[in-house]
Design an enzyme around this catalytic site. Structure first.
Site, PDB file in Angstrom:
ATOM      1  N   GLY A   1      16.050  34.980  38.370  1.00  0.00           N
ATOM      2  CA  GLY A   1      15.648  34.593  39.713  1.00  0.00           C
ATOM      3  C   GLY A   1      16.327  35.479  40.743  1.00  0.00           C
ATOM      4  CB  CYS A   2      15.335  36.436  44.152  1.00  0.00           C
ATOM      5  SG  CYS A   2      14.766  34.830  44.737  1.00  0.00           S
ATOM      6  CE1 TYR A   3      18.229  32.505  48.217  1.00  0.00           C
ATOM      7  CE2 TYR A   3      16.658  31.177  47.005  1.00  0.00           C
ATOM      8  CZ  TYR A   3      17.128  31.667  48.206  1.00  0.00           C
ATOM      9  OH  TYR A   3      16.515  31.320  49.378  1.00  0.00           O
TER      10      TYR A   3
ATOM     11  CB  THR B   1      19.511  38.833  40.818  1.00  0.00           C
ATOM     12  OG1 THR B   1      18.537  38.625  39.798  1.00  0.00           O
ATOM     13  CG2 THR B   1      19.910  40.303  40.862  1.00  0.00           C
ATOM     14  CB  SER B   2      22.063  37.870  45.192  1.00  0.00           C
ATOM     15  OG  SER B   2      21.957  36.470  45.391  1.00  0.00           O
TER      16      SER B   2
END
Lengths: 345, 345, 345, 345
Positions: C148-150, C152-153
């Protein structure tokens, strides 16, 4: 590998040139010149380019020319002339993204830019760098006057009509809408985020410096004087120009015939996309690319044609068009390094 | 009619003060002072206010004080002090929207703002202008230190918990997101539209000047030292602050009890809106208004409470809060002139 | 040439995959599948891609698998499972950009996504596609659950600390700010331009579906349970996530030691840029790229580390990370096709 | 107190009406009608209006009329007719913000809106609600057809010229740029934040439904047929319209004379601001207000006048203009409730 240098590399157009040239398969970027940022790393000037190893330097025109095969000048008007003299002396190529080499007539330049032209003898050999119009001359040129952003969008919108002699009276209206990056990277409160968000506003009405360039090129294409009424507007976007161009068409043309002129004229152009009837170009569909999208409408009752064109002002309106010229000048594939697709959304 | 003057009237906060005071039923705006814009009409400085008859002047503090019942100072730190001395001498009221009168302790001010305080003797009588916390003292005050925008959002988010002694250890985290107008009307390329659109970024991490103000007020409310870890972020909006505040709650509290503390504490506050469970505040719902919207969530497993507050940084975070203080100081209806509803969309 | 197909190709992530795969030197894009847009040309669905010759089709999983070496699934949760079964049967590779193959434990998936998992037997062989953490397993995998994008960060922001055992108690707070494209291309008035411009707002507080993914990966890295408190916010930008992550560090660490952990851990990573002390990552500097920028601050008084990471949610948070995984799976240069520099401004 | 009701109260125009009417000193808002949102509180539909006590209901036209002195209809075309019949029967006033009562000729309406007109007998008594043009008739009217947003900006830009008989041939071009709120509060992916940020694009070229309205009013003012070529564009802003209008002027006029026509015509208008020579109107300077800002330029060489006007499409282009009409109809101070200054920045 072609050795390229960028003068005025710290502005928005300079940054776009670096982005494109860094990943260009046939180019080695050897010089980044900036008076203001000399000594800085690229990451300090462009956070987006952190990690690249370039360094800004301040070099003389002669030094830059000696380290490069081609110099791109992305600086305010008046700066490119000294670099052009150096390039000419050394037999190197120069692409000016400012106006110094766009005019065939130094007087016109001096009148609109209020600056004496220091090398009018180089103008005759300089070519207006719009490949769709001057491809052959570009291939032979030593010096390119890369077109202004607005003129690119307006000339491409009208060339098929004007060349065909279809326009009445040589009078056109161009109502353009531009993103803010066209104004450059300025320390001016008028360009603050808070001043421009939610703001739409015309500026330079009847007096914008892109007028003579538009008129010069359209007049050349028409073979007779074309007068352009040009109204630029700021819109709250970073990149992109939409030009809505109004012209009046001689009797005998239908929408189909008019669209046919565009289809035929641009059929082999890799960067012109003629939009289907009923749709219209928008800035977002060309963002970050070298495309120019064009639509054509016709009001038969008043013989008015409405051509709408969209470009990225930093792309086809500046940096990627300059790279396109370079490709042509050096006999490379014309799309090399600038075939990236628009970023969406 | 109360005669009001604004010093530093050409910035964003100054403009918002003019917008509010011009239509305030009990106020006559008599002085707009600006060094930079002295002699200009209001329409030249604020296009939005074209047609109003105000003129910017440059007057001495004594002159301004003599023409007004209350002076609003919307200027960088250090400026309000001279006006405060003049106001004090003349027995007039002053509301400073900067930090000069927010601190009970001049040393704290000098340490964070690197500026000597020229009138520490006035600090004891100055009141921190957060009506929900200091309404009674504001009513008596001659000088108001109007709260910073971030502290307003953070203190209001925590006051009911801290006052109730519910917070463990006196440690809180405030992660705030602010629109760009908080940075003021600056000629700085870093605040250009093109630099900030699509940009989200923290700044001043661990070192922002609003920290001591937050800690001072929370410590006063708690009766013991509160330590605040504060991380402000810029987001690409003009107005608005959302503060997401994390604190740890002593045993014995449920979400219902915690929400009850807020409901009870703010039940008579005209400008605090407690958001229903499951919803959260956003900046758009308070734009142009004096509201502070607040939500409360609780993670029982880790005893963490998450309070989110939203204000307009130029409204409740600056200008309309200052007018709210003025209303209280002069015995007016507290909502007079600031009851305008948020502009949506 | 590797034959690639994209399922769910009409959304934002799908469009970004097409943009990247179309210009990838080692890939031929052979199938674009979309139920909704079957029969449409690519230019009708993405104006930006006008002129390309792709056509949307609706094919069965078996058909798609038979025409490709690798299938990218950019569809809502639940869709990838049927494609995975077909890929598994045919011995082809699949990269799911949704959550179906991110969890080692089907029960966790079913609990958070309220959907039965139809092929839990494939989970053991699926790899969480975060190359900086699982590069070796990715190289061997048939099925990738792209992060997921979140997550990953957040995982990249914490991995060096958690792996080093530096974090106290296994408790972290992640306060994330995301552009709107993360919500997808939805016909929902809540995502209208007018509703979200000037809006900053948290959502999914304490209940966001990315929590189990963050906790699974951090727990694996730590070797003991990590609890994550995660607060996502919408900000008025299209692309980009900034995650501000708070953790508490065991005694003995200084800022220098902590930064050293990051420098060492990521020293050979082509897409991680550790930001110099005093600067912080922003979304604009990574837009359109596969970069993850990271800063580290430390408050010694409270032993709190603040790590800030920035990615493009459609890039490193989705499409370009999926291409990075593909590169690894097929033994290509890891940066092939995703080395494009961020678009600025 | 005048009792007012709003039909279609859940859209953007409806919300703006509520914002204005709620704080109007002479109005009591008694009915908010919405089919979709019947039963909801106002705070659920407009987060910005949380805390107000209004509730959405679904009532018959007769019921609404019986509870109000004036009904505002902010609904799609076709809806206002049934309410007008009820209002007419009960002798109450109605202000339609849609097109049902803008045309003197039902055939024109039916032709452009593809809908039969159910009460053409009411058209003769209905007045086009542009106070600067029809103030006297508005004062007597029972039914108002409140002007479209684009026509407001274009008619006000041309009225002084057309009335003076200064325009050649009755042909004008209006190139307009509008914020997105003009499209309404729609669940349509085409209006998503991600689709429209950074997007500038024309639409409805040659076919927009505001054409007949513009032509009707200009023809009436001119006393002879005026043909309008109208090109609307979307720009990435929420509120605001800038119309750039081109017309050709008969011999004998100078810029000074032309500006004199505007100055004289609008000298007593409280909401028209004629901009000084050299400056131009922008949308931001009128946001949230009832102002219409106008500039005039003249190219003597081609006898072209360029008039630029700016309004807030939800303000002077819709809701506040409707309130202005109401004020006139009820003999109130014309500026009552709509004298709020623009919100800046």
């Amino acid at each position: 590998m072609i050795k390229a240098g960028v003068v005025g590399a710290s502005g928005y157009t300079g940054g776009e040139l670096i982005r494109l040239l860094h990943t260009h398969p046939d180019v080695e970027l050897t010089v980044l010149s900036s008076r203001t940022y000399s000594g800085k790393t690229i990451g300090e000037v462009f956070n987006s380019l952190r990690g690249l190893s370039y360094q800004f330097e301040e070099l003389t025109p002669e030094e830059i020319v000696s380290e490069t095969d081609v110099v791109f000048v992305a600086a305010p008007h008046g700066v490119a002339m000294e670099y052009a003299l150096a390039a000419d002396a050394a037999g190197r190529k120069l692409i000016d993204l400012g106006p110094d080499f766009r005019f065939r007539d130094a007087v016109l330049y001096e009148q609109w830019y209020k600056t004496p032209h220091s090398c009018p003898h180089l103008l005759a050999g300089a070519v207006y760098g719009l490949p769709e119009i001057h491809r052959t001359e570009i291939a032979q040129a030593q010096i390119i006057g890369n077109p202004g952003c607005y003129p690119t969008s307006i000339i491409l919108a009208l060339a098929p009509l004007v060349e065909a002699g279809a326009v009445v009276d040589g009078f056109i209206i161009a109502d353009s809408k531009s993103g803010i990056s066209g104004a450059g990277r300025k320390a001016d409160a008028a360009y603050n985020f808070c001043e421009l968000t939610e703001e739409v506003r015309p500026y330079g009405v009847l007096h914008h410096r892109h007028v003579p360039e538009i008129e010069q090129e359209l007049t050349l294409l028409a073979g007779s004087k074309v007068k352009a009424l040009f109204t630029p507007h700021l819109v709250p976007a970073v990149r992109g120009i939409v030009s809505t161009v109004y012209a009046w068409i001689k009797p005998g043309y239908s929408l189909e015939l008019i669209r046919g002129l565009f289809a035929e004229r641009y059929k082999d152009e890799p960067f012109i996309r003629l939009i289907d009837e009923g749709s219209h170009p928008g800035t977002k569909a060309v963002a970050g690319s070298n495309y120019c999208d064009i639509s054509v409408d016709f009001d038969a009752a008043t013989s008015t044609v409405i051509v709408v064109s969209a470009i990225d002002n930093l792309g086809k309106g500046a940096a990627s068009q300059a790279v396109q010229c370079m490709n042509i000048m050096f006999g490379l594939e014309e799309t090399a390094g600038i075939a990236g697709l628009p970023l969406f959304p």
